[in-house]
Design a protein around this motif. Structure first.
Motif, PDB file in Angstrom:
ATOM      1  N   GLY A  30       0.822  -1.213   0.000  1.00  0.00           N
ATOM      2  CA  GLY A  30       0.000   0.000   0.000  1.00  0.00           C
ATOM      3  C   GLY A  30       0.855   1.261   0.000  1.00  0.00           C
ATOM      4  N   ARG A  31       1.920   1.268   0.810  1.00  0.00           N
ATOM      5  CA  ARG A  31       2.828   2.423   0.836  1.00  0.00           C
ATOM      6  C   ARG A  31       3.528   2.595  -0.508  1.00  0.00           C
ATOM      7  N   PHE A  32       3.928   1.479  -1.111  1.00  0.00           N
ATOM      8  CA  PHE A  32       4.592   1.526  -2.417  1.00  0.00           C
ATOM      9  C   PHE A  32       3.645   2.081  -3.485  1.00  0.00           C
ATOM     10  N   ILE A  33       2.402   1.639  -3.464  1.00  0.00           N
ATOM     11  CA  ILE A  33       1.406   2.148  -4.420  1.00  0.00           C
ATOM     12  C   ILE A  33       1.208   3.652  -4.226  1.00  0.00           C
ATOM     13  N   GLU A  34       1.135   4.093  -2.984  1.00  0.00           N
ATOM     14  CA  GLU A  34       1.009   5.533  -2.705  1.00  0.00           C
ATOM     15  C   GLU A  34       2.184   6.319  -3.289  1.00  0.00           C
ATOM     16  N   GLU A  35       3.407   5.787  -3.154  1.00  0.00           N
ATOM     17  CA  GLU A  35       4.586   6.447  -3.720  1.00  0.00           C
ATOM     18  C   GLU A  35       4.460   6.583  -5.235  1.00  0.00           C
ATOM     19  N   MET A  36       4.014   5.509  -5.889  1.00  0.00           N
ATOM     20  CA  MET A  36       3.879   5.555  -7.344  1.00  0.00           C
ATOM     21  C   MET A  36       2.776   6.512  -7.762  1.00  0.00           C
ATOM     22  N   LEU A  37       1.675   6.557  -7.000  1.00  0.00           N
ATOM     23  CA  LEU A  37       0.597   7.501  -7.301  1.00  0.00           C
ATOM     24  C   LEU A  37       1.080   8.946  -7.157  1.00  0.00           C
ATOM     25  N   LYS A  38       1.799   9.238  -6.075  1.00  0.00           N
ATOM     26  CA  LYS A  38       2.321  10.588  -5.865  1.00  0.00           C
ATOM     27  C   LYS A  38       3.295  10.985  -6.963  1.00  0.00           C
ATOM     28  N   ALA A  39       4.065  10.015  -7.476  1.00  0.00           N
ATOM     29  CA  ALA A  39       5.008  10.288  -8.556  1.00  0.00           C
ATOM     30  C   ALA A  39       4.313  10.386  -9.906  1.00  0.00           C
ATOM     31  N   GLY A  40       3.037   9.989  -9.974  1.00  0.00           N
ATOM     32  CA  GLY A  40       2.273  10.080 -11.219  1.00  0.00           C
ATOM     33  C   GLY A  40       2.630   9.028 -12.249  1.00  0.00           C
TER      34      GLY A  40
END
Length: 128
Positions: A30-40
């Motif tokens: 979940g944290r990894f997905i959030e990082e990728m979402l924030k990076a676009g």
């Protein structure tokens, strides 16, 4: 920008290790997905159901043969994927290196072919 798929591949052993600490694994993912979402860069992310609930369609004979899972002697199974929109294979590999995977897992990085790379001489014009 090119699209890359990060394909999660695991063995029975690595899958068992992940299941032993599933809450921690899910939180890290979940944290990894959030990082990728924030990076676009994240376009999609999905996990696959257990192979016992799948089927195989085998095209080795004259007609396709459908067999219920499990798949038998499979050393590695695809467990899910992340689809990324990044500028290069290098960037896709850098994201793959950050996947919170357990020991024994692998991440296969594959570029998604673009429409102009698919033969266009069929009725479907490259559409599936």
């Amino acid at each position: 920008m090119p699209k890359y798929m990060l394909i999660m591949r695991g063995t029975d052993e690595s899958n068992a290790a992940m299941m032993a600490s599933i809450d921690e694994a899910m939180a890290a993912t979940g944290r990894f997905i959030e990082e990728m979402l924030k990076a676009g860069v994240l376009l999609a992310a999905e996990g696959l159901d257990h192979p016992d609930r799948g089927v195989v369609v085998d095209f080795n004979g004259e007609t396709p043969v459908v067999t219920d899972g499990p798949y038998g002697e499979t050393k590695e199974l695809f467990g899910g994927y992340f689809l990324l929109d990044v500028v290069s294979k290098h960037e896709a590999v850098e994201w793959a290196r950050r996947v919170p995977a357990v020991r024994g897992s692998k991440i296969e990085v594959r570029r998604v072919a673009e429409a102009d790379e698919v033969p266009q001489d069929s009725e479907s014009n490259g559409r599936v």
